[in-house]
Design an enzyme around this catalytic site. Sequence first.
Site, PDB file in Angstrom:
ATOM      1  N   LYS A  91      38.301  43.814  45.162  1.00 32.06           N
ATOM      2  CA  LYS A  91      39.155  44.336  44.094  1.00 32.06           C
ATOM      3  C   LYS A  91      39.096  45.861  43.999  1.00 32.06           C
ATOM      4  O   LYS A  91      40.001  46.481  43.459  1.00 32.06           O
ATOM      5  CB  LYS A  91      38.802  43.682  42.771  1.00 32.06           C
ATOM      6  CG  LYS A  91      39.202  42.206  42.768  1.00 32.06           C
ATOM      7  CD  LYS A  91      39.028  41.540  41.441  1.00 32.06           C
ATOM      8  CE  LYS A  91      39.573  40.135  41.454  1.00 32.06           C
ATOM      9  NZ  LYS A  91      38.721  39.203  42.243  1.00 32.06           N
TER      10      LYS A  91
HETATM   11  C1  LIG Z   1      39.185  38.078  42.766  1.00 30.43           C
HETATM   12  C2  LIG Z   1      38.447  37.548  43.940  1.00 30.43           C
HETATM   13  C3  LIG Z   1      39.029  36.585  44.799  1.00 30.43           C
HETATM   14  C4  LIG Z   1      40.408  36.004  44.551  1.00 30.43           C
HETATM   15  O1  LIG Z   1      41.432  36.959  44.637  1.00 30.43           O
HETATM   16  P1  LIG Z   1      42.965  36.596  44.277  1.00 30.43           P
HETATM   17  O2  LIG Z   1      43.491  37.798  43.572  1.00 30.43           O
HETATM   18  O3  LIG Z   1      42.883  35.390  43.421  1.00 30.43           O
HETATM   19  O4  LIG Z   1      43.658  36.350  45.552  1.00 30.43           O
HETATM   20  C5  LIG Z   1      38.309  36.165  45.899  1.00 30.43           C
HETATM   21  N1  LIG Z   1      37.051  36.624  46.143  1.00 30.43           N
HETATM   22  C6  LIG Z   1      36.462  37.540  45.344  1.00 30.43           C
HETATM   23  C7  LIG Z   1      35.078  37.997  45.654  1.00 30.43           C
HETATM   24  C8  LIG Z   1      37.129  38.043  44.217  1.00 30.43           C
HETATM   25  O5  LIG Z   1      36.525  38.950  43.420  1.00 30.43           O
END
Ligand SMILES: *Cc1c(COP(=O)(O)O)cnc(C)c1O
Length: 452
Positions: A110
């Site tokens: 993120k």
């Molecule tokens: C947020 C997150 C995801 C999922 O991401 P999406 O936005 O739902 O595609 C997967 N793995 C980690 C470690 C995350 O923080």
Amino acid sequence: MKFISTRGQTPPLGFADAVATGLAPDGGLFLPETLPDFSGQLARCAGLGYADLCFEFLRVFATDLPPETLRSLVAASYTGFAHPAIAPLRQLGPRLHVLELFHGPTLAFKDFALQLLGNLYGHQCRVRRESINVLGATSGDTGAAAIHGLRGKPGAAIFILYPDGRVSPLQERQMACTGAANVYALAVDGTFDDAQAALKEIFADQDFRTRHRLSAVNSINLARILAQCVYYLYAWLQLPAGERDEVEFVVPTGNFGNVLAGWLLQQMGVPIRGFKIATNQNDILYRLFTTGEYRVGALRPSLAPSMDIQVASNFERFLYYRLGRDPARVRAVMAQFQATGGCRFEPGQEAAFTTSRCTDAEIPEIIRRVHREHGYLVDPHTACAFKELTPGRVSVVLATASPAKFPETMQAAIGAAPTHPSLEELKQRPLAKHRIRAEPGAIKAFIAAHGV
Ligand SMILES: *Cc1c(COP(=O)(O)O)cnc(C)c1O
């Protein structure tokens, strides 16, 4: 370039306004008015470093920002990454690669989008000479990444609500130990849903919202999707030329946000074979792509908590294309989904996607297997992507978090917990959290007292 709403009842906005607005006023999500064709630029982009590639990609969309401004905002967004390649592509075996997206400040993917979003918000404060108060609710990773995107930014304060005692201790430390004066980690007495409900009510109060210049941090901001397209392109360019057209990206996802970014890039003319949507036991997307039925189920907390969602909020963007870019049809389907908790799709344009689902019982087994076969440690989210790779296919698995963020699961799986210097350092710092009732009035009073 202008950006339109999937529901067609919001006038098109430029990049800066669409980013500042977040959710379109008609309830829809922003998308580029037309998708540019990138196929002619691939050769030219091949040697670029990550930040330069990101600039070349985003400048096509962010046409309302002066190019030099955009370039410096992008450059600043990737200086906090600990690996020189920013998103290193590692080969684990023949035709098998891992794209490591966890070298940013909070050790999860993120950061790629939220570092940039923080800088875009900071820029907006400067040019408009306005301050903003950013508010969000989190079950873990998003809050930490948003906080690290905005910490120390003049003119901005960030308030993140999280359920007290229900995020991991390390995630809590990432939110509450920054030492930054403009960061408020609000530990809510209640569940994530309670925090989310309070947040919705606060945003519904137009008067409060305007008075305090509130802005939301959530998973649907246009800037997040566009920033995430870049690492797919970067990975594609690092692949051996003979593997590029054959590649399937394997994406651990809950919200459809990550995989949507890759799919959009494919629609922009980058020859990618397809995508595997890897879910945990919260499998609404798995069921959709195997049965055509999109239906909300009961949420089951898992070992891959950042994928624990019931409704994949970014799915509406895919739906828009799937329904022939007809906003009236999007509105009809979303209304039906709202009313009945489900909808059905005719088989059709899903050829680009395969899918897999991973239960909690399987996650530790997969972590052990990948470790045994490749000498490589994956976190519980990335483990979901290793459930079943398509045989014979060139695969790039997106590694979305560092295994060091999940010491208990790693300990249970392989008998040892990897560590990371930045997390060890956090353990020494004082915890600055504010306990608060999950009640809009109490939260508003806190924002009024501490906001900028
Ligand atoms: C947020 C997150 C995801 C999922 O991401 P999406 O936005 O739902 O595609 C997967 N793995 C980690 C470690 C995350 O923080």
